[in-house]
Design a protein around this motif. Structure first.
Motif, PDB file in Angstrom:
ATOM      1  N   MET A 138      -0.097   4.394 -12.704  1.00  0.00           N
ATOM      2  CA  MET A 138       0.183   4.355 -14.125  1.00  0.00           C
ATOM      3  C   MET A 138      -0.099   5.746 -14.686  1.00  0.00           C
ATOM      4  O   MET A 138      -1.117   6.348 -14.345  1.00  0.00           O
ATOM      5  N   CYS A 139       0.804   6.255 -15.521  1.00  0.00           N
ATOM      6  CA  CYS A 139       0.537   7.594 -16.049  1.00  0.00           C
ATOM      7  C   CYS A 139      -0.507   7.496 -17.159  1.00  0.00           C
ATOM      8  O   CYS A 139      -0.482   6.576 -17.974  1.00  0.00           O
ATOM      9  N   SER A 140      -1.410   8.455 -17.169  1.00  0.00           N
ATOM     10  CA  SER A 140      -2.486   8.375 -18.165  1.00  0.00           C
ATOM     11  C   SER A 140      -2.011   8.819 -19.547  1.00  0.00           C
ATOM     12  O   SER A 140      -2.709   8.591 -20.528  1.00  0.00           O
ATOM     13  N   HIS A 141      -0.820   9.424 -19.629  1.00  0.00           N
ATOM     14  CA  HIS A 141      -0.315   9.837 -20.940  1.00  0.00           C
ATOM     15  C   HIS A 141       0.243   8.666 -21.739  1.00  0.00           C
ATOM     16  O   HIS A 141      -0.015   8.541 -22.930  1.00  0.00           O
ATOM     17  N   HIS A 142       1.044   7.826 -21.068  1.00  0.00           N
ATOM     18  CA  HIS A 142       1.732   6.755 -21.786  1.00  0.00           C
ATOM     19  C   HIS A 142       1.382   5.368 -21.279  1.00  0.00           C
ATOM     20  O   HIS A 142       1.916   4.379 -21.767  1.00  0.00           O
ATOM     21  N   HIS A 143       0.561   5.272 -20.247  1.00  0.00           N
ATOM     22  CA  HIS A 143       0.260   3.995 -19.595  1.00  0.00           C
ATOM     23  C   HIS A 143       1.541   3.274 -19.172  1.00  0.00           C
ATOM     24  O   HIS A 143       1.682   2.067 -19.361  1.00  0.00           O
ATOM     25  N   GLY A 209       7.765   5.498 -15.269  1.00  0.00           N
ATOM     26  CA  GLY A 209       8.195   4.683 -16.402  1.00  0.00           C
ATOM     27  C   GLY A 209       8.301   5.492 -17.678  1.00  0.00           C
ATOM     28  O   GLY A 209       9.126   5.216 -18.542  1.00  0.00           O
ATOM     29  N   CYS A 210       7.481   6.520 -17.802  1.00  0.00           N
ATOM     30  CA  CYS A 210       7.508   7.281 -19.054  1.00  0.00           C
ATOM     31  C   CYS A 210       8.761   8.139 -19.160  1.00  0.00           C
ATOM     32  O   CYS A 210       9.104   8.599 -20.250  1.00  0.00           O
ATOM     33  N   CYS A 211       9.479   8.352 -18.026  1.00  0.00           N
ATOM     34  CA  CYS A 211      10.773   9.039 -18.093  1.00  0.00           C
ATOM     35  C   CYS A 211      11.917   8.025 -18.114  1.00  0.00           C
ATOM     36  O   CYS A 211      13.019   8.345 -18.546  1.00  0.00           O
TER      37      CYS A 211
END
Ligand SMILES: [Zn+2]
Length: 255
Positions: A138-143, A209-211
């Motif tokens: 999971m990206c820590s910027h956008h979860h 997922g954030c992209c």
């Protein structure tokens, strides 16, 4: 002795945290007590850090209760009716449990138990080992979810660990809020620690997922990161063998 108001179980027994604070400072939440303790110890607790030394299995129940309360507030602020919408009724608790027990479990659980077997006999294995590990992170910027594959290579050192342990370690590092660059470093460091190998290579390719779900909405973007240590970094032959092996793995099991 100052007792804070944190409870670690449902039996309403106050729990004291000696040394937490000597000035009579009280915390309403266990999470605040733990945070105070980590700050005092100069323990970093970023989204990608493991804090299992500070969170016991028992404490997790209380922390999930506290996070449920906080997620309820978030849903309220988002103007989602969690009283009459049947699909939103248990959402706050589901989110809290999912964070602690699944998508961020690698922060709260200690490192996987890796029994090491000696590799020091005369006919010891001295070659390269490449393991393909499927990752969910999971990206820590956008979860947002990160999904992909890590290829972990080592030159066998004086001990070996079970093949499934490479993936267990990779998943333990991935089940946190991470950046792919940071994740590749974490996996390389932990694999080196578990195997005693100084020669380690980690190659990750993943979709984010954030992209895909927001922002540029790119549905076929792939991010690749590589961390090379020891011979993987310094010896072109070793590096080539690693990437040739990855290519073979990809022909065998396309992503
Ligand atoms: Zn992101």
């Amino acid at each position: 002795m100052v007792y804070n108001k944190a409870y670690i179980s449902n039996d309403d027994e106050p729990v004291s945290y000696d040394n937490i604070d000597s000035k009579g400072y009280e915390e309403a939440y266990l999470a605040d007590v733990i945070r105070t303790k980590m700050k005092r110890d100069n323990k970093r607790f970023w989204a990608g850090d493991n804090i299992s030394d500070y969170v016991t299995e028992e404490m997790k129940h209380k922390l999930i209760d506290e996070a449920t309360e906080a997620f309820e507030l978030v849903l309220d602020r988002l103007l989602i009716d969690r009283e009459t919408d049947p699909n939103s009724q248990g959402t706050a608790r589901r989110l809290a449990k999912m964070y602690f027990n699944e998508i961020m479990s690698g922060r709260y659980e200690p490192s996987p138990d890796c029994t090491a077997f000696p590799n020091d006999s005369e006919d010891r294995y001295e070659g390269m080992l490449v393991v393909r590990s499927e990752l969910r992170s999971m990206c820590s910027h956008h979860h947002q979810p990160v999904a992909g594959v890590a290829y972990i290579g080592i030159i066998a050192a004086s001990k070996l660990i079970g093949l499934s342990k490479y993936t267990r370690i990779a998943q333990w590092c991935a089940r946190r809020g991470t950046l792919q660059e940071e994740l590749a470093n974490d996996i390389a460091r932990e694999i080196s620690k578990a195997t005693g190998a100084k020669d380690v290579g980690v190659y990750i390719q993943a979709t984010h997922g954030c992209c895909e779900n927001r922002g540029i909405m790119a549905h076929s973007s792939l991010t690749q990161t590589t961390v090379l240590m020891g011979h993987f970094k310094n010896d072109p032959g070793t590096k080539k063998e690693f990437f040739d092996n990855i290519k073979l793995q990809q022909d065998f099991a396309p992503r």
